[in-house]
Design a protein around this motif. Structure first.
Motif, PDB file in Angstrom:
ATOM      1  N   ALA A 343      27.164  42.885  35.438  1.00 41.89           N
ATOM      2  CA  ALA A 343      28.131  43.867  35.923  1.00 41.89           C
ATOM      3  C   ALA A 343      29.034  43.254  36.990  1.00 41.89           C
ATOM      4  O   ALA A 343      30.258  43.475  36.993  1.00 41.89           O
ATOM      5  N   TYR A 344      28.459  42.481  37.892  1.00 44.36           N
ATOM      6  CA  TYR A 344      29.252  41.841  38.953  1.00 44.36           C
ATOM      7  C   TYR A 344      30.257  40.856  38.366  1.00 44.36           C
ATOM      8  O   TYR A 344      31.431  40.831  38.755  1.00 44.36           O
ATOM      9  N   LEU A 345      29.803  40.048  37.410  1.00 43.38           N
ATOM     10  CA  LEU A 345      30.699  39.041  36.825  1.00 43.38           C
ATOM     11  C   LEU A 345      31.822  39.691  36.014  1.00 43.38           C
ATOM     12  O   LEU A 345      32.971  39.243  36.061  1.00 43.38           O
ATOM     13  N   THR A 346      31.506  40.736  35.257  1.00 42.85           N
ATOM     14  CA  THR A 346      32.560  41.403  34.481  1.00 42.85           C
ATOM     15  C   THR A 346      33.546  42.119  35.399  1.00 42.85           C
ATOM     16  O   THR A 346      34.749  42.158  35.120  1.00 42.85           O
ATOM     17  N   ARG A 347      33.050  42.686  36.509  1.00 46.34           N
ATOM     18  CA  ARG A 347      33.964  43.319  37.471  1.00 46.34           C
ATOM     19  C   ARG A 347      34.913  42.279  38.068  1.00 46.34           C
ATOM     20  O   ARG A 347      36.098  42.565  38.302  1.00 46.34           O
ATOM     21  N   LEU A 348      34.405  41.076  38.331  1.00 46.44           N
ATOM     22  CA  LEU A 348      35.240  40.009  38.862  1.00 46.44           C
ATOM     23  C   LEU A 348      36.336  39.637  37.873  1.00 46.44           C
ATOM     24  O   LEU A 348      37.501  39.449  38.254  1.00 46.44           O
ATOM     25  N   ILE A 349      35.990  39.555  36.601  1.00 51.93           N
ATOM     26  CA  ILE A 349      36.985  39.235  35.575  1.00 51.93           C
ATOM     27  C   ILE A 349      38.033  40.344  35.471  1.00 51.93           C
ATOM     28  O   ILE A 349      39.233  40.070  35.370  1.00 51.93           O
ATOM     29  N   VAL A 350      37.577  41.591  35.508  1.00 49.88           N
ATOM     30  CA  VAL A 350      38.520  42.715  35.470  1.00 49.88           C
ATOM     31  C   VAL A 350      39.466  42.648  36.658  1.00 49.88           C
ATOM     32  O   VAL A 350      40.683  42.835  36.530  1.00 49.88           O
ATOM     33  N   GLN A 351      38.927  42.353  37.829  1.00 53.12           N
ATOM     34  CA  GLN A 351      39.762  42.243  39.032  1.00 53.12           C
ATOM     35  C   GLN A 351      40.823  41.160  38.855  1.00 53.12           C
ATOM     36  O   GLN A 351      42.003  41.364  39.170  1.00 53.12           O
ATOM     37  N   VAL A 352      40.396  40.017  38.347  1.00 52.65           N
ATOM     38  CA  VAL A 352      41.319  38.895  38.141  1.00 52.65           C
ATOM     39  C   VAL A 352      42.424  39.269  37.159  1.00 52.65           C
ATOM     40  O   VAL A 352      43.610  39.000  37.390  1.00 52.65           O
ATOM     41  N   MET A 353      42.052  39.910  36.053  1.00 50.06           N
ATOM     42  CA  MET A 353      43.039  40.200  35.016  1.00 50.06           C
ATOM     43  C   MET A 353      43.940  41.372  35.401  1.00 50.06           C
ATOM     44  O   MET A 353      45.105  41.412  35.003  1.00 50.06           O
TER      45      MET A 353
END
Length: 898
Positions: A343-353
């Motif tokens: 969940a943390y890693l996918t949230r980071l990717i969403v933030q980046v994109m």
């Protein structure tokens, strides 16, 4: 430019060959060896036309249209008598040794050879002598081989060997004998072998899984759909007959999968037909656990009235179903059914994109990149079609550069390959362990995740000295960073690929920094982050906390958990999942397949699969795509999850005659409540859509509706299926008889074109965009003027710990997926689950290949596999294979020899 075909003017695109120009103009010109993704070699001689000097020339010259480029004012004759006679002779030569076994051939009725034979006018066989015959080979459980049908077009080898990179299928020739196959019987090793069934224009290579429940392709009920086996979101067409899903074939999408699928996507559909399906509502603990819908809803109305209600969403469930669950339980009680780390890693990717400073690369973008960096992602196993796109980028960059220098057209495949030889474009494959794409990479690095991230940050610093340099950096690492940066500076459209394989946020941040440092007036860089599941991005965009965060909630005890299409034991370690269920007073599960989580459920509700449902999913690039149900299951209790959740919301609110939201209405509400999903409704064909007041038929007009299959029940014809609510599609062959919009076509067919090659009739040009547009909505928007905010927190160099190892998952390309493993053919190709160690670490533990070891806190002993390129201090454990355990990936573990 203007060209003249049979004295009629047509507009043609520069850089194309005459065959492409004719097909784009709607002219029926037969061909075999040419393919939009493979180019031209002039092997079959079937596409002959006459080319004339000018309007006064009456003789002309015979040319192969696939080998002749268009030029302004060129005049060609397709219907010219000499050209027609030549084409008729060519097809007759090809058919002299063909067995003429259409009635027993799997391709019968959907065969390109049949189409071209009829189109060319060859309808009488004059050859009555002994035919040349070959021995067929065993090529594994996926592909059937019937070499006697071969017409020597060379498509199979050009695709398998040249395009997909497989080295175990080739062409063998002696005298007038040409054989396409392996040097000996054996399983095809490429995970893209299934495309042979569509690339081959005749019945040499066919889908062996279709033989298990064969039907003619014109008797299939079909609908446009989306693959559910990874985050790429390849477009597919699924076919059903008699309530069983019979096959999945490629559905062309210019921006995503083009003409091809991986074998997991093509053959992994058998879970729909599995004996392990949930088909009946169950309430456990009763004398008779199977219940009616009325009994089910009565029980649910009691359970759902309890205050401590939580919903667990799913990365493989549709956007609509996840949103319906969120509405039912409330936004504060909605959780993502994944680990906290994921969940943390996918949230980071969403933030980046969502920042919009970087473009999210599609597969087409990757294919067209002139430099690719794979940073920490095992794309071969986690996103096979992306790996194939990476291969095209590496193979085509040098070809495009060489062709441009000599003004060779891109379609002239044979000449370009001769010119380029072994030159390749720039690819750096930086991963934890080896990968098949190492063979085409200019830079190959195998390292632990922190050191992969450090290399990424070092590359970013070389590209922009405003970014921090590495402290205490190894000189070898810096040299590699300079080499990669120098290659990137020579490119114009680089792509950085990363993802969750390393279970490391620094790797994700480093990938962003490289792309952001490149993205300026000189370069147009983009990034692609691979995610685990087909709707991981959609679930991540809902910003729900992970299932593990429930333990921090006030609802952590005596709660009623509503779990949507999710086996928590695939995402959480067994002890964590057990602890969760021990705190639940009641568990309600909606799923299509029995699994470890459904065994914990007091109430189990049958959910429809992708083939029985409508819905939307968001792929790794933020592309929202809609899929449509192929059939209605005979088991009347199986419904889309959002239908069940609608009914639960009515029951919870004690409304006797409440109205459940339609798919259309759910998407509208999602857009209102979560602005991040603005526009997703546009990805769906309106349920009220019609053409001249008629539905789009899911069945071809050749469909054989009358049958004796159900004569034991009723000799009359079955009533056509009826679905709840409105739909643009009908479940009969009745409806609009013309060509529907390409983005809504349940199947591709055109008069005279019964095979998959008929997709050309739906395209603006062969290999180009559909006429109209593909119904996809991009949720990430490029913000050209926004300056990137770089990450500057660089991890320290990795230091191995004494008697502890960093544990990471190792996926398998074909069947690590939860659902694809239910296909027997794929399951038979699975490797044995194992623990992978470096040579040094294996020696330290005193183990060799095959020895059993136990990785704590796991409970299962697994055999060792020593990997020569794996870094010390890391242990890889098979993930997703049947019977394997889930660890806290990215944590430190102990290893014990059995």
């Amino acid at each position: 430019m203007t060209i003249y075909i049979d004295n009629k003017p047509y507009e043609a695109k520069a850089g194309k060959n005459l065959l492409e120009a004719c097909l784009a103009a709607g002219i029926n010109l037969p061909y075999f060896c040419w393919h939009p993704s493979l180019g031209s070699v002039g092997a079959c001689r079937q596409c002959a036309v006459k080319v004339f000097k000018d309007e006064k020339d009456t003789q002309g010259r015979l040319v192969m249209s696939c080998m002749e480029g268009v030029r302004d004012g060129v005049r060609i004759g397709v219907e010219e008598a000499t050209a027609k006679a030549f084409r008729e002779q060519v097809i007759e030569w090809m058919m002299t040794n063909h067995p003429h076994d259409c009635p027993v051939c799997d391709e019968g009725g959907s065969c390109h050879l049949q189409d071209m034979t009829v189109m060319t006018g060859h309808d009488y066989r004059r050859y009555h002598y002994k035919k040349r015959t070959y021995k067929n080979q065993y090529l594994g459980p996926l592909i059937n081989h019937e070499m006697n049908r071969c017409i020597q077009c060379y498509r199979c080898v050009r695709y398998y060997h040249d395009y997909a990179g497989g080295d175990d299928l080739n062409v063998f020739a002696a005298h007038n004998h040409v054989y396409f196959g392996r040097d000996k019987d054996g399983v095809l090793q490429s995970p893209f072998s299934g495309n042979l069934a569509e690339v081959c224009p005749t019945g040499v290579f066919t889908d062996k899984t279709l033989k298990e429940h064969y039907t003619r392709k014109w008797d299939l009920t079909m609908a446009p759909s989306v693959c559910t086996h990874c985050s790429v979101g390849c477009n597919i067409t699924a076919g059903e007959r008699y309530g069983k899903l019979r096959c999945v074939v490629n559905r062309y999408n210019e921006e995503v999968n083009g003409y091809f699928l991986c074998d997991r996507g093509r053959f992994g559909y058998e879970f729909v037909n599995s004996e392990n399906r949930v088909t009946q509502p169950l309430i456990r603990g009763r004398m008779s656990e199977a219940v009616s819908e009325e009994e089910l809803m009565h029980e649910l109305s009691v359970l759902l009235s309890q205050q401590k209600l939580v919903g667990i969403g799913s990365a493989r469930a549709s956007l609509e179903s996840n949103f319906a669950l969120r509405q039912l339980v409330g936004a504060g009680n909605f959780y993502a059914g994944i680990s906290e780390t994921e969940a943390y890693l996918t949230r980071l990717i969403v933030q980046v994109m969502q920042e919009g400073t970087l473009h999210s690369a599609s597969l087409k973008d990757i294919e067209q990149a002139d430099a690719v960096i794979v940073l920490g992602e095992d794309v071969w196993n986690t996103a096979p079609m992306m790996a194939l796109a990476v291969r095209q980028a590496a193979m085509k960059t040098a070809a495009n550069n060489a062709a441009a220098q000599l003004s060779l057209p891109a379609w002239h495949d044979a000449a370009i390959k001769e010119l380029v030889q072994t030159d390749k474009g720039f690819l750096a494959n930086i991963t934890v362990a080896g990968s098949p794409i190492d063979n085409i990479a200019q830079v190959t690095v195998h390292a632990v995740p922190d050191d992969i991230a450090r290399l990424g940050f070092a590359v970013a610093h070389e590209l922009s000295n405003t970014l921090p340099a590495l402290a205490n950096a190894d000189e070898k690492l810096l040299q590699t960073a300079r080499q990669i940066a120098a290659a990137l500076q020579q490119s114009k459209h680089p792509v950085i690929v990363s993802g969750l394989s390393c279970v490391n946020s620094a790797v994700i941040r480093a990938a962003f920094d490289i792309a952001a440092a490149l993205n300026n007036t000189h370069w147009k860089a983009s990034v692609a982050y691979v995610l685990p599941e087909c709707n991981s991005m959609g679930l991540a965009l809902m910003q729900a906390p992970s299932a593990e965060r429930i333990f921090d909630s006030s609802n952590a005890n005596d709660m009623t958990a509503l779990i949507l299409e999710n086996d928590l034991y695939r995402y959480l370690p067994q002890a964590t999942a057990d602890a969760f269920f021990s705190r639940c007073s009641n568990v309600i599960a909606l799923d299509s397949i029995h699994n470890n989580t459904t065994e914990k459920a007091q109430v189990l509700i049958p959910a429809a699969t992708f083939a029985e449902a409508d819905g939307s999913m968001v792929n790794y690039e933020g592309r929202t795509q809609h899929y449509y149900k192929v059939f209605i299951p005979k088991e009347g209790h199986i419904k889309e999850s959002f239908h069940w959740l609608n009914s639960m919301r009515i029951a919870k609110n004690n409304r006797s005659n409440g109205h459940g939201l339609s798919l259309d209405e759910l998407l509208h509400e999602a857009e209102i409540e979560m602005p991040v999903f603005e526009g997703v409704h546009d990805a769906m064909l309106s349920p009220h859509y019609s053409i001249h007041g008629e539905h789009i038929p899911r069945e071809p007009h050749r469909y054989s509706g009358r049958t004796a299959m159900y004569a034991n029940l009723n000799v009359s014809e079955q009533k056509p299926l009826q679905e709840e609510g409105e739909s643009a599609f009908g479940f009969t062959m009745e409806g609009f008889k013309g060509q529907p919009p390409a983005d809504a076509a349940p199947f591709f067919w055109s008069p005279g074109w019964n095979s998959g090659q008929s997709v050309t009739k739906y395209q603006q040009e062969p290999g180009g965009a559909f006429k109209g547009h593909i119904p996809a909505v991009q949720l990430f928007h490029d913000k050209v003027d926004k300056a990137p905010v770089f990450f500057k927190d660089i991890p320290e160099a990795f230091v191995a710990r004494k008697q502890k190892w960093l544990v990471l998952p190792q996926y398998h390309v074909l069947a690590s997926g939860e659902l694809s493993s239910y296909t027997k053919a794929l399951a038979s190709l699975l490797p044995e689950a194992c623990v992978v160690l470096s040579e040094t670490d294996a020696a330290l533990l005193g183990v060799r290949d095959g020895d059993k070891i136990r990785v704590h806190p796991g409970t299962t002993a697994l055999p060792v596999k020593v990997h020569l390129s794996l870094a010390n201090g890391v242990v890889l454990i098979s993930a997703g294979l049947p019977g394997t355990e889930v660890y806290n990936w990215g944590d430190w573990v102990k290893i014990e020899k059995e």
